[in-house]
Design an enzyme around this catalytic site. Structure first.
Site, PDB file in Angstrom:
ATOM      1  CD  GLN A   4       6.863  46.108   5.620  1.00 12.04           C
ATOM      2  OE1 GLN A   4       6.461  45.880   6.628  1.00 12.04           O
ATOM      3  NE2 GLN A   4       8.074  47.113   5.325  1.00 12.04           N
TER       4      GLN A   4
ATOM      5  N   GLY B 186       5.793  43.103  11.575  1.00 12.86           N
ATOM      6  CA  GLY B 186       7.127  42.562  12.192  1.00 12.86           C
ATOM      7  C   GLY B 186       7.156  40.933  12.468  1.00 12.86           C
TER       8      GLY B 186
ATOM      9  CG  ASN C  91     -31.298  22.639  49.148  1.00 15.99           C
ATOM     10  OD1 ASN C  91     -30.420  23.897  49.615  1.00 15.99           O
ATOM     11  ND2 ASN C  91     -30.793  21.730  49.305  1.00 15.99           N
TER      12      ASN C  91
ATOM     13  CG  ASP D  87       4.407  46.494  18.461  1.00 17.30           C
ATOM     14  OD1 ASP D  87       3.971  47.782  17.835  1.00 17.30           O
ATOM     15  OD2 ASP D  87       5.501  45.960  18.012  1.00 17.30           O
TER      16      ASP D  87
ATOM     17  N   GLY E 154      11.382  48.714   6.591  1.00 16.17           N
ATOM     18  CA  GLY E 154      11.133  49.826   7.256  1.00 16.17           C
ATOM     19  C   GLY E 154       9.673  50.194   7.536  1.00 16.17           C
TER      20      GLY E 154
ATOM     21  NE  ARG F 119      13.102  41.970  22.518  1.00 15.41           N
ATOM     22  CZ  ARG F 119      12.821  43.322  23.203  1.00 15.41           C
ATOM     23  NH1 ARG F 119      12.672  44.230  22.164  1.00 15.41           N
ATOM     24  NH2 ARG F 119      12.527  43.268  24.559  1.00 15.41           N
TER      25      ARG F 119
END
Length: 456
Positions: free
Chosen positions: A76, A15, A365, A106, A81, A19
């Site tokens: 793809q 995908g 130290n 996701d 789809g 967004r």
């Protein structure tokens, strides 16, 4: 007893993720310091897949680089789809006759035990053609529905946009995750059409094709709808982060860690914590941190790539960077930064100090304002401080340099040469004293100021 078979994990990640509004591929956005797809792959890895195929599309170069050596990728293009996406993995599974588990890049929080339940159901006595993972969210929203009988056999699956009002009243939703034998999956997909509102090849239609053949499919319902939470936007990413952090905090406290203000502590996916660790408010853990039993991390500290030993204390406002190692009962205080540095057992750097590319012996130290000058603009150099050495405040240790055991570096020294064990090194300009000079100066300035205020 169910006989376990080999399985292949097919992860759909083609995908565009529009967004997100990001140049970074959606599934590479991190949750708890780890790309979301890696959360998913880690869960699948617990079951030992024979093969992993990631179906890529938009931004494939990023995924191909990330997956190199870990999974095969299949392209793809165009994207028609979910059913079409799974078909693209067929070439990568040529000759494979085990099971296929369909996952989504996701949807990162699916547990290994849920994946195993799907595979087990596939090989139950009734041998379903396809197993679907279902869930019952508080609000079914736009999810596709799974219409099933009481025994879990699926009567029909339908996308929300293609469902009738009666079908939408069903609360059992399709997560999108499926399991099937490889031979069944690709044969069923071959017969899936795209006669729907989107003109796409839906993966869910393999169930309907199997039903038409007189075979049945089954649904496994997760007891935790949050594990199939999908992430498509920055807001959903933030919500997923919050969900993961809340779970990890509860887990830490159940394992014997004290969190003074749990909601303000942020863990990484790989943070390791011992028992009786105390963590104060506003502490952030980056990747690669291990904290041993009884350690105390004080407020507003940031820790990554560090190892904190038993009983050690860090902070408040400590900054531990990659390669920092605190030995047993060692201490770093406020505004101390460590990078690629080892602090020996019982050693301390109480405040306002930078320790980079350094090794500090047990009991030493390090005074306030001490800096290891480790970088010459081209190369990093190492500082070694021996056991029980004392480094006075505001000292600069110009690497490479070694301070011997029990040695003392006087406050304000800039040390560029080695100091032998037991020696005192003092590097200061000559102190000049002018008796009464300050009093005379103040008197003169006060008179000048008073004179300047008189009206002209």
């Amino acid at each position: 007893m169910i006989q376990k078979r080999e399985f292949a994990a097919v992860i759909l990640a083609a995908g565009k993720g529009t967004r997100m509004k990001s140049d970074l591929h959606k599934v590479l956005h991190p949750i708890a310091g780890r790309p979301m797809i890696d959360h998913l792959m880690a869960s699948a890895a617990e079951l030992g897949p024979a093969k992993t195929v990631v179906v890529v599309g938009s931004g494939r170069e990023q995924l191909e680089a990330t997956m190199a050596g870990r999974a095969e990728t299949s392209l793809q293009e165009p994207q028609l789809g979910t059913g079409h996406a799974v078909q693209q993995a067929q070439a990568g599974l040529d000759g494979f006759d085990g099971d296929v588990l369909i996952l989504y890049g996701d949807v990162p929080f699916v547990r290994a035990k849920t994946m195993q339940a799907m595979l087990d159901r596939l090989h139950a006595d009734d041998a379903p053609a396809v197993v679907v993972l279902g869930f019952e969210p508080e609000d079914p929203l736009q999810y596709g529905r799974v219409l099933a009988h009481e025994d879990g056999r699926i009567a029909k699956m339908v996308e929300h946009k293609d469902a009738t009002e009666e079908e939408r009243s069903c609360r059992l939703c399709n997560s999108g995750l499926m399991a099937a034998r490889a031979s069944d999956m690709f044969e069923l997909l071959r017969r899936v059409g795209n006669d729907n509102s989107q003109g796409e090849y839906y993966l869910v239609d393999v169930v309907n094709v199997a039903n038409a053949d007189g075979r049945h499919s089954a649904v496994v319902v997760t007891d935790d709808p949050d594990e199939v939470r999908g992430i498509n936007s920055r807001a959903e990413l933030a919500a997923a982060e919050a969900h993961w952090q809340a779970f990890r905090r509860e887990e830490a406290m159940a394992d014997g860690v004290t969190l003074k203000a749990p909601e303000t502590v942020f863990f990484s996916y790989d943070t390791k914590l011992g028992r009786d660790v105390v963590i104060e408010p506003n502490v952030v853990f980056g990747p690669g941190v291990s904290v041993a039993d009884g350690a105390h991390i004080k407020a507003f500290s940031h820790i990554e790539g560090a190892t904190i030993g038993e009983g050690a204390q860090a902070g408040p406002f400590a900054r531990l960077r990659p390669g920092a190692v605190m030995g047993k009962n060692s201490f770093v205080g406020n505004f101390v930064e460590m990078k690629a540095a080892v602090l020996g057992e019982g050693a301390k750097a109480s405040h306002l100090t930078y320790l980079g590319d350094a090794e500090v012996g047990a009991g030493a130290n390090i005074g306030a304002g001490t800096i290891t000058c480790n970088y010459d603009g081209y190369f990093k150099h190492r500082t070694v401080v021996g056991e029980n050495a004392f480094i006075g405040s505001n000292s600069a240790l110009i690497a490479p340099v070694t301070i011997g055991r029990d040695a003392i570096v006087a406050a304000g020294s800039a040390v560029s040469g080695d100091v032998a064990a037991g020696d005192l090194r003092m590097v200061r300009g000559e102190q000049i004293v002018k008796p009464g000079w300050a009093d005379r100066f103040h008197d003169a300035m006060k008179k000048r100021k008073a004179s300047a205020k008189k009206p002209g």
